[in-house]
Enzyme design. Structure first.
Site, PDB file in Angstrom:
ATOM      1  CD1 TRP A 102      -2.277  -2.164   1.723  1.00 55.49           C
ATOM      2  CD2 TRP A 102      -3.043  -1.076  -0.077  1.00 55.49           C
ATOM      3  NE1 TRP A 102      -3.332  -2.876   1.201  1.00 55.49           N
ATOM      4  CE2 TRP A 102      -3.826  -2.237   0.108  1.00 55.49           C
ATOM      5  CE3 TRP A 102      -3.341  -0.237  -1.155  1.00 55.49           C
ATOM      6  CZ2 TRP A 102      -4.884  -2.582  -0.749  1.00 55.49           C
ATOM      7  CZ3 TRP A 102      -4.390  -0.578  -2.007  1.00 55.49           C
ATOM      8  CH2 TRP A 102      -5.145  -1.729  -1.794  1.00 55.49           C
ATOM      9  CG  ASP A 172      -3.510   4.004   3.888  1.00 56.32           C
ATOM     10  OD1 ASP A 172      -4.610   3.825   4.463  1.00 56.32           O
ATOM     11  OD2 ASP A 172      -3.161   3.377   2.866  1.00 56.32           O
ATOM     12  CE  LYS A 196      -8.994  -2.982   3.627  1.00 55.90           C
ATOM     13  NZ  LYS A 196      -8.047  -2.143   2.925  1.00 55.90           N
TER      14      LYS A 196
HETATM   15  C1  LIG Z   1      -7.547  -1.600   1.780  1.00 54.83           C
HETATM   16  C2  LIG Z   1      -6.459  -0.597   1.846  1.00 54.83           C
HETATM   17  C3  LIG Z   1      -6.340   0.432   0.893  1.00 54.83           C
HETATM   18  C4  LIG Z   1      -7.265   0.558  -0.290  1.00 54.83           C
HETATM   19  O1  LIG Z   1      -8.484   1.025   0.124  1.00 54.83           O
HETATM   20  P1  LIG Z   1      -9.637   1.368  -0.933  1.00 54.83           P
HETATM   21  O2  LIG Z   1     -10.664   1.950  -0.003  1.00 54.83           O
HETATM   22  O3  LIG Z   1     -10.036   0.088  -1.565  1.00 54.83           O
HETATM   23  O4  LIG Z   1      -9.112   2.354  -1.893  1.00 54.83           O
HETATM   24  C5  LIG Z   1      -5.318   1.345   1.054  1.00 54.83           C
HETATM   25  N1  LIG Z   1      -4.463   1.268   2.073  1.00 54.83           N
HETATM   26  C6  LIG Z   1      -4.535   0.289   3.002  1.00 54.83           C
HETATM   27  C7  LIG Z   1      -3.539   0.246   4.114  1.00 54.83           C
HETATM   28  C8  LIG Z   1      -5.532  -0.679   2.899  1.00 54.83           C
HETATM   29  O5  LIG Z   1      -5.616  -1.645   3.825  1.00 54.83           O
END
Ligand SMILES: *Cc1c(COP(=O)(O)O)cnc(C)c1O
Length: 360
Positions: A102, A172, A196
């Site tokens: 990511w 993030d 999540k």
């Molecule tokens: C799932 C995830 C993403 C992507 O998220 P989207 O909402 O599908 O764009 C980005 N960063 C992390 C750390 C993730 O777990």
């Protein structure tokens, strides 16, 4: 009807109590004569739902008053672009820590907008460790420092909060937000896709310090400017109303469980049970250095990959589903966010012991 223990990395399990409550309110929310899905986002019923959700999130995370909370669409992936668009403030560069898949995506997107200084890079070791603070090659003039506190695919989680001095820290937190208490005041921006640990997909939460709002260049599309959404209380256009409502039910549920301190206690214990089993066995393995192991995503491999199929089908028979690892890593991955009950982890541990005894 039997609900499984769903170890999906995302969209992930929601608390059963939250789904039951939503079911109760599905046809008619309170005495509104309609479902939340059918409400105008500008009507007083929906406004009360939206405001309550924000107030509860602020309470649960102890978000200081000089931060805005935005309820957006576009996923965390859109934030990979919105962060540089809004935070560069005329500067040519930003610092990024590259600790997994990511981070890599965030870096690739930022490179469209600026010079990226990769201040730490653990790719050579297969993304199995957290870089030490002393090793970070930080640039004092960087517009911001971006990192991924929990790498969902590799199962690598920072056990410390990077010190960036005056440079705003951007995180993030898609797969770790709400898993434990944190000091929001140490961050410039926190963002997370909802699917999540917050609620259903379709909602993205951005927590941004007010002084970082209003600096996007003139040509930035309105929808990509934090200022647009901050000024309109996330109602510049139609927000993801139902996901926002569901997130509100999750925030209430977290409060009922005792808040983030209680979440942290259970989460640490759940993860500890899995890692303890993995470490005490020659049959299961996890490659991540001990101090960098994630509480939320636990990847592991079997000694013989030819047994993967039997493991997955045996687990599914016991109601343990979506354990297949990410295609880039292989093996298994147990994602154990807040909504995964401790009994789910206990059942998995029991199954893993029995499977090893039979096949190890
Ligand atoms: C799932 C995830 C993403 C992507 O998220 P989207 O909402 O599908 O764009 C980005 N960063 C992390 C750390 C993730 O777990």
């Amino acid at each position: 009807m039997a609900r499984t223990y769903n170890f999906s990395a995302g969209p992930a399990m929601l608390p059963s109590a939250v789904i039951a409550r939503a079911q109760q309110e599905m046809m008619e929310w309170h005495s509104a004569g309609m479902s939340v899905m059918e409400m105008s986002h500008r009507g007083k019923d929906y406004m009360s739902i939206a405001e309550k959700a924000e107030a509860d999130l602020r309470e649960v995370m102890a978000i200081p008053s000089n931060y805005k909370v935005l309820f957006l669409q576009g996923g965390a992936s859109s934030q990979f672009a919105m962060v540089p668009m809004n935070l560069l403030r005329g500067s040519g560069g930003a610092d990024y820590l590259n600790t997994g898949m990511w981070s890599k995506k965030a870096i690739a997107e930022a490179r469209r907008y600026c010079e990226v200084n990769v201040a730490a890079d653990t790719s050579a070791g297969g993304f199995c460790a957290v870089p030490e603070q002393d090793s970070l090659q930080l640039n004092a003039d960087a517009a911001y420092l971006h990192y991924t506190p929990n790498e969902t695919i590799g199962g690598v989680e920072f056990d410390y909060l990077p010190e960036s001095g005056e440079v705003p820290l951007v995180a993030d937190m898609s797969s770790t937000i709400l898993s434990r208490p944190l000091d929001v005041s140490r961050y410039g921006v926190i963002y997370a896709g909802a699917q999540k640990n917050i609620g259903p997909a379709g909602l993205t939460i951005v927590i941004v310090r007010e002084d970082l709002i209003g600096h996007a260049p003139e040509q930035t599309p309105a929808m990509f400017s934090y200022e647009t959404h901050a000024k309109a209380d996330s109602m510049y256009n139609t927000p993801p109303t139902y996901s926002w409502y569901m997130a509100g039910l999750v925030f209430e549920w977290i409060k009922e469980q005792g808040g983030l301190a209680a979440m942290a206690e259970v989460n640490q214990r759940k993860a500890g049970k899995l890692y303890e089993l993995i470490d005490s066995s020659d049959f299961y393995a996890n490659p991540v250095e001990k101090n960098g192991r994630s509480w939320m995503n636990v990847p592991f491999t079997l000694a013989d990959a030819a047994l993967d199929g039997a493991f997955l089908s045996g687990a599914a028979e016991r109601g343990l589903v979506t354990l297949k690892g990410h295609r880039s890593v292989g093996g298994m991955r147990a994602s154990i966010y807040n909504a995964m009950p401790e009994e789910g982890v206990d059942t998995l541990v029991e199954f893993m012991r029995a499977f090893e005894q039979k096949n190890g």
